[in-house]
Scaffold this motif. Structure first.
Motif, PDB file in Angstrom:
ATOM      1  N   TRP A 160      24.247 -48.605 -35.254  1.00  0.00           N
ATOM      2  CA  TRP A 160      24.588 -47.494 -36.331  1.00  0.00           C
ATOM      3  C   TRP A 160      25.213 -48.536 -37.690  1.00  0.00           C
ATOM      4  O   TRP A 160      25.821 -49.182 -37.386  1.00  0.00           O
ATOM      5  CB  TRP A 160      25.627 -46.648 -35.836  1.00  0.00           C
ATOM      6  CG  TRP A 160      25.796 -45.378 -36.713  1.00  0.00           C
ATOM      7  CD1 TRP A 160      25.079 -44.410 -37.309  1.00  0.00           C
ATOM      8  CD2 TRP A 160      26.868 -45.181 -37.842  1.00  0.00           C
ATOM      9  NE1 TRP A 160      25.558 -43.787 -38.134  1.00  0.00           N
ATOM     10  CE2 TRP A 160      26.876 -44.302 -38.821  1.00  0.00           C
ATOM     11  CE3 TRP A 160      28.122 -46.203 -38.141  1.00  0.00           C
ATOM     12  CZ2 TRP A 160      27.650 -43.901 -39.637  1.00  0.00           C
ATOM     13  CZ3 TRP A 160      28.729 -45.728 -38.875  1.00  0.00           C
ATOM     14  CH2 TRP A 160      28.931 -44.797 -39.975  1.00  0.00           C
ATOM     15  N   ILE A 163      19.285 -41.449 -36.767  1.00  0.00           N
ATOM     16  CA  ILE A 163      20.457 -41.618 -37.640  1.00  0.00           C
ATOM     17  C   ILE A 163      20.599 -40.181 -38.248  1.00  0.00           C
ATOM     18  O   ILE A 163      19.853 -39.905 -39.131  1.00  0.00           O
ATOM     19  CB  ILE A 163      20.814 -42.615 -38.660  1.00  0.00           C
ATOM     20  CG1 ILE A 163      20.477 -43.941 -37.992  1.00  0.00           C
ATOM     21  CG2 ILE A 163      21.952 -42.559 -39.202  1.00  0.00           C
ATOM     22  CD1 ILE A 163      21.291 -44.098 -36.385  1.00  0.00           C
ATOM     23  N   ASP A 164      21.911 -39.530 -37.723  1.00  0.00           N
ATOM     24  CA  ASP A 164      22.363 -38.324 -38.677  1.00  0.00           C
ATOM     25  C   ASP A 164      21.419 -37.303 -38.786  1.00  0.00           C
ATOM     26  O   ASP A 164      21.010 -36.472 -39.586  1.00  0.00           O
ATOM     27  CB  ASP A 164      22.792 -38.602 -40.193  1.00  0.00           C
ATOM     28  CG  ASP A 164      23.863 -39.507 -40.135  1.00  0.00           C
ATOM     29  OD1 ASP A 164      24.830 -39.230 -39.102  1.00  0.00           O
ATOM     30  OD2 ASP A 164      24.181 -40.068 -41.143  1.00  0.00           O
ATOM     31  N   THR A 165      20.408 -37.138 -37.495  1.00  0.00           N
ATOM     32  CA  THR A 165      19.394 -36.057 -37.358  1.00  0.00           C
ATOM     33  C   THR A 165      19.077 -35.856 -35.957  1.00  0.00           C
ATOM     34  O   THR A 165      19.752 -36.370 -34.834  1.00  0.00           O
ATOM     35  CB  THR A 165      18.086 -36.698 -38.269  1.00  0.00           C
ATOM     36  OG1 THR A 165      17.276 -35.449 -38.330  1.00  0.00           O
ATOM     37  CG2 THR A 165      17.477 -37.806 -37.698  1.00  0.00           C
ATOM     38  N   SER A 200      20.500 -39.201 -30.955  1.00  0.00           N
ATOM     39  CA  SER A 200      20.865 -38.881 -32.156  1.00  0.00           C
ATOM     40  C   SER A 200      22.334 -39.447 -32.288  1.00  0.00           C
ATOM     41  O   SER A 200      23.131 -39.206 -31.300  1.00  0.00           O
ATOM     42  CB  SER A 200      21.056 -37.331 -32.251  1.00  0.00           C
ATOM     43  OG  SER A 200      21.474 -37.014 -33.604  1.00  0.00           O
ATOM     44  N   HIS A 203      25.368 -39.817 -34.832  1.00  0.00           N
ATOM     45  CA  HIS A 203      26.231 -39.374 -36.098  1.00  0.00           C
ATOM     46  C   HIS A 203      27.319 -39.771 -36.192  1.00  0.00           C
ATOM     47  O   HIS A 203      28.346 -40.012 -35.259  1.00  0.00           O
ATOM     48  CB  HIS A 203      26.441 -37.907 -35.806  1.00  0.00           C
ATOM     49  CG  HIS A 203      25.067 -36.927 -35.944  1.00  0.00           C
ATOM     50  ND1 HIS A 203      24.480 -36.302 -37.093  1.00  0.00           N
ATOM     51  CD2 HIS A 203      24.151 -36.765 -34.882  1.00  0.00           C
ATOM     52  CE1 HIS A 203      23.518 -35.644 -36.828  1.00  0.00           C
ATOM     53  NE2 HIS A 203      23.225 -35.943 -35.568  1.00  0.00           N
ATOM     54  N   GLY A 204      27.717 -40.740 -37.477  1.00  0.00           N
ATOM     55  CA  GLY A 204      28.998 -41.237 -37.367  1.00  0.00           C
ATOM     56  C   GLY A 204      29.288 -42.463 -36.415  1.00  0.00           C
ATOM     57  O   GLY A 204      30.336 -42.704 -36.034  1.00  0.00           O
ATOM     58  N   THR A 210      25.502 -38.042 -29.928  1.00  0.00           N
ATOM     59  CA  THR A 210      25.542 -36.730 -30.010  1.00  0.00           C
ATOM     60  C   THR A 210      24.738 -35.855 -28.946  1.00  0.00           C
ATOM     61  O   THR A 210      25.044 -34.862 -28.573  1.00  0.00           O
ATOM     62  CB  THR A 210      25.646 -36.033 -31.461  1.00  0.00           C
ATOM     63  OG1 THR A 210      24.515 -36.471 -31.978  1.00  0.00           O
ATOM     64  CG2 THR A 210      26.847 -36.710 -31.968  1.00  0.00           C
TER      65      THR A 210
END
Length: 154
Positions: free
Chosen positions: A22, A88-90, A119, A121-122, A126
């Motif tokens: 990430w 990423i972020d989806t 997925s 996120h940050g 998740t």
């Protein structure tokens, strides 16, 4: 679906690599050896470099690294079980681009292989899904993600 059947340490290694990649998409493969007489053997998670020109929204294996994995797997008598990558972020769904890469023109490139999408996120996993080719298209199911934050480092 294969993904839900991975041992916890395989999921942990896959997630560890994807979180470390990430804010770019990470990618890799999961292989399984054999003990002989058809018995399943040890698992191996192989992270691969993402050489996509747009690594935040796509992944591509480095051709030399992919060839090396294929040659090693043949020598070690391993079977390719899964291709994994992060979004990423989806959502952790097998996207239209994922489908296009795995089965260009509707021709499946890696029969019998599942595709895991995690997925991120940050920097944290998740959600996840596993997709497999069935009846002319990819069918996906969610994979429960255990929380590995409090376990010993890999």
């Amino acid at each position: 679906m294969r993904g839900a059947a991975f041992p916890p340490e395989v999921l942990a290694r896959m997630i560890h690599h994807l979180e470390a990649a990430w804010p770019h998409e990470g990618c890799g493969v999961i292989l399984q050896g054999e003990h002989g007489e058809g018995e399943e053997g040890p698992w191996r998670v192989v992270p691969l470099p993402n050489v996509s020109p747009t690594p935040r929204i796509a992944y591509a294996f480095a051709p030399d690294a992919w060839l090396r994995v294929c040659l090693e797997a043949e020598i070690r008598r391993e079977t390719l079980v899964s291709v994994f990558h992060s979004h990423i972020d989806t959502a952790a769904t097998f996207s239209a681009e994922d489908r296009r890469q795995a089965a260009p023109g509707g021709v499946l490139l890696l029969p019998g292989v599942s595709y895991e999408v995690i997925s991120i996120h940050g920097g944290r996993a998740t959600s996840a899904s596993s997709s497999q080719w069935m009846d002319g298209d990819f069918q996906g199911v969610p994979i429960p993600l255990p929380d590995f934050r409090f376990e010993k480092p890999l």
